[in-house]
Design a protein around this motif. Structure first.
Motif, PDB file in Angstrom:
ATOM      1  N   ILE A  84       0.856  -1.188   0.000  1.00  0.00           N
ATOM      2  CA  ILE A  84       0.000   0.000   0.000  1.00  0.00           C
ATOM      3  C   ILE A  84       0.889   1.234   0.000  1.00  0.00           C
ATOM      4  CG2 ILE A  84      -1.710   1.326   1.289  1.00  0.00           C
ATOM      5  CD1 ILE A  84      -2.732  -1.332   2.412  1.00  0.00           C
ATOM      6  N   ASN A  85       0.655   2.114  -0.968  1.00  0.00           N
ATOM      7  CA  ASN A  85       1.328   3.405  -1.011  1.00  0.00           C
ATOM      8  C   ASN A  85       0.294   4.487  -0.723  1.00  0.00           C
ATOM      9  OD1 ASN A  85       3.960   2.514  -1.787  1.00  0.00           O
ATOM     10  ND2 ASN A  85       3.120   2.074  -3.804  1.00  0.00           N
ATOM     11  N   ARG A  86       0.656   5.393   0.152  1.00  0.00           N
ATOM     12  CA  ARG A  86      -0.271   6.452   0.553  1.00  0.00           C
ATOM     13  C   ARG A  86       0.104   7.762  -0.126  1.00  0.00           C
ATOM     14  NH1 ARG A  86       1.506   4.037   4.817  1.00  0.00           N
ATOM     15  NH2 ARG A  86       2.715   5.822   5.541  1.00  0.00           N
ATOM     16  N   VAL A  87      -0.859   8.355  -0.815  1.00  0.00           N
ATOM     17  CA  VAL A  87      -0.690   9.675  -1.407  1.00  0.00           C
ATOM     18  C   VAL A  87      -1.640  10.593  -0.669  1.00  0.00           C
ATOM     19  CG1 VAL A  87      -0.894  11.074  -3.482  1.00  0.00           C
ATOM     20  CG2 VAL A  87      -0.105   8.719  -3.648  1.00  0.00           C
ATOM     21  N   SER A  88      -1.094  11.638  -0.051  1.00  0.00           N
ATOM     22  CA  SER A  88      -1.944  12.569   0.683  1.00  0.00           C
ATOM     23  C   SER A  88      -1.672  13.983   0.181  1.00  0.00           C
ATOM     24  CB  SER A  88      -1.706  12.464   2.194  1.00  0.00           C
ATOM     25  OG  SER A  88      -0.350  12.701   2.490  1.00  0.00           O
ATOM     26  N   ILE A  89      -2.695  14.809   0.296  1.00  0.00           N
ATOM     27  CA  ILE A  89      -2.609  16.204  -0.110  1.00  0.00           C
ATOM     28  C   ILE A  89      -3.104  17.032   1.071  1.00  0.00           C
ATOM     29  CG2 ILE A  89      -3.357  17.928  -1.778  1.00  0.00           C
ATOM     30  CD1 ILE A  89      -3.956  15.551  -3.673  1.00  0.00           C
ATOM     31  N   ASP A  90      -2.252  17.943   1.553  1.00  0.00           N
ATOM     32  CA  ASP A  90      -2.652  18.729   2.722  1.00  0.00           C
ATOM     33  C   ASP A  90      -3.389  20.002   2.294  1.00  0.00           C
ATOM     34  OD1 ASP A  90      -0.638  20.347   1.806  1.00  0.00           O
ATOM     35  OD2 ASP A  90       0.590  20.234   3.603  1.00  0.00           O
ATOM     36  N   PHE A  91      -3.739  20.825   3.279  1.00  0.00           N
ATOM     37  CA  PHE A  91      -4.540  22.020   3.002  1.00  0.00           C
ATOM     38  C   PHE A  91      -3.744  23.086   2.253  1.00  0.00           C
ATOM     39  CE2 PHE A  91      -2.501  22.680   7.024  1.00  0.00           C
ATOM     40  CZ  PHE A  91      -2.143  24.025   7.035  1.00  0.00           C
ATOM     41  N   ILE A 120      -2.953   2.143  -4.185  1.00  0.00           N
ATOM     42  CA  ILE A 120      -2.669   3.554  -3.943  1.00  0.00           C
ATOM     43  C   ILE A 120      -3.842   4.106  -3.142  1.00  0.00           C
ATOM     44  CG2 ILE A 120      -2.162   5.788  -4.967  1.00  0.00           C
ATOM     45  CD1 ILE A 120      -0.073   3.715  -5.671  1.00  0.00           C
ATOM     46  N   HIS A 121      -3.568   4.577  -1.939  1.00  0.00           N
ATOM     47  CA  HIS A 121      -4.599   5.176  -1.099  1.00  0.00           C
ATOM     48  C   HIS A 121      -4.450   6.690  -1.170  1.00  0.00           C
ATOM     49  CE1 HIS A 121      -5.218   1.392   1.598  1.00  0.00           C
ATOM     50  NE2 HIS A 121      -5.446   1.166   0.324  1.00  0.00           N
ATOM     51  N   LEU A 122      -5.428   7.359  -1.742  1.00  0.00           N
ATOM     52  CA  LEU A 122      -5.402   8.807  -1.918  1.00  0.00           C
ATOM     53  C   LEU A 122      -6.226   9.453  -0.812  1.00  0.00           C
ATOM     54  CD1 LEU A 122      -4.624  11.250  -3.648  1.00  0.00           C
ATOM     55  CD2 LEU A 122      -6.668  10.840  -5.000  1.00  0.00           C
ATOM     56  N   LYS A 123      -5.578  10.361  -0.070  1.00  0.00           N
ATOM     57  CA  LYS A 123      -6.264  11.023   1.040  1.00  0.00           C
ATOM     58  C   LYS A 123      -6.065  12.539   0.925  1.00  0.00           C
ATOM     59  CE  LYS A 123      -6.846  11.062   6.008  1.00  0.00           C
ATOM     60  NZ  LYS A 123      -6.443  10.500   7.280  1.00  0.00           N
ATOM     61  N   VAL A 159      -9.352   7.266   0.718  1.00  0.00           N
ATOM     62  CA  VAL A 159      -9.471   6.833   2.113  1.00  0.00           C
ATOM     63  C   VAL A 159      -9.811   8.041   2.959  1.00  0.00           C
ATOM     64  CG1 VAL A 159      -7.909   4.877   1.890  1.00  0.00           C
ATOM     65  CG2 VAL A 159      -6.999   7.090   2.514  1.00  0.00           C
ATOM     66  N   GLY A 160     -10.424   7.802   4.081  1.00  0.00           N
ATOM     67  CA  GLY A 160     -10.788   8.892   4.991  1.00  0.00           C
ATOM     68  C   GLY A 160     -12.041   9.638   4.582  1.00  0.00           C
ATOM     69  N   ALA A 180     -18.441  13.196   5.909  1.00  0.00           N
ATOM     70  CA  ALA A 180     -19.841  12.784   6.102  1.00  0.00           C
ATOM     71  C   ALA A 180     -20.690  13.923   6.657  1.00  0.00           C
ATOM     72  CB  ALA A 180     -19.917  11.579   7.034  1.00  0.00           C
ATOM     73  N   ASN A 181     -20.117  14.813   7.426  1.00  0.00           N
ATOM     74  CA  ASN A 181     -20.914  15.881   8.014  1.00  0.00           C
ATOM     75  C   ASN A 181     -20.861  17.076   7.171  1.00  0.00           C
ATOM     76  OD1 ASN A 181     -21.639  14.269  10.090  1.00  0.00           O
ATOM     77  ND2 ASN A 181     -19.873  14.832  11.329  1.00  0.00           N
TER      78      ASN A 181
END
Length: 139
Positions: free
Chosen positions: A62-69, A101-104, A132-133, A138-139
């Motif tokens: 699993i490779n995690r790709v994340s993008i912050d604010f 690839i988990h994109l968050k 993911v995430g 949801a809110n």
């Protein structure tokens, strides 16, 4: 509409549509009752189990790709640019089996940055990519 001689007691020449409407409603109800209830069935050809790998004990990579604010892109918690990310995607697409690839993306990140990351993955041939995430939205 009076067509008579113009007097108050003249004949009415209007068509009485009440019986016509009653007959049409009865016919409509009869057609609705006699139409058979349609069953909505979708025929699917489900895959068979013979295509499953024999060694199912192996955990997928699993490779995690994340993008912050601030729209900074991270590959497994290391900051990268789009060109470096493209090379990582190319390497991942050539691996057998292909890693997940988990994109968050952060909720405040720009849509076009997330779109560019997904476009780079698609152009590289990555097929196992997912968000993911999502429960944070949801809110």
């Amino acid at each position: 509409m009076n067509v008579g001689g113009g007097a108050e007691g003249g004949e009415m020449v209007d068509i009485n549509t009440t019986p016509l409407i009653d007959v049409m409603l009865v016919l409509l109800i009869m057609f609705i009752i006699t139409i058979p209830i349609q069953t909505h069935a979708v025929k699917l050809d489900l895959p068979s189990n013979q295509n499953q790998p024999q060694n199912s004990q192996v955990d997928p990579v699993i490779n995690r790709v994340s993008i912050d604010f601030l729209n900074t892109i991270y590959w497994n918690d290391q900051e990268v640019d789009l060109a470096t990310l493209r090379t990582y995607f190319n390497d991942a697409a050539r691996m057998e089996p292909q890693p997940e690839i988990h994109l968050k993306p952060d909720a405040l990140s720009r849509y076009d940055v997330v779109n560019n990351v997904m476009a780079q993955a698609q152009m590289s041939g990555v097929t196992k990519i997912g968000f993911v995430g999502n429960e944070a939205y949801a809110n």
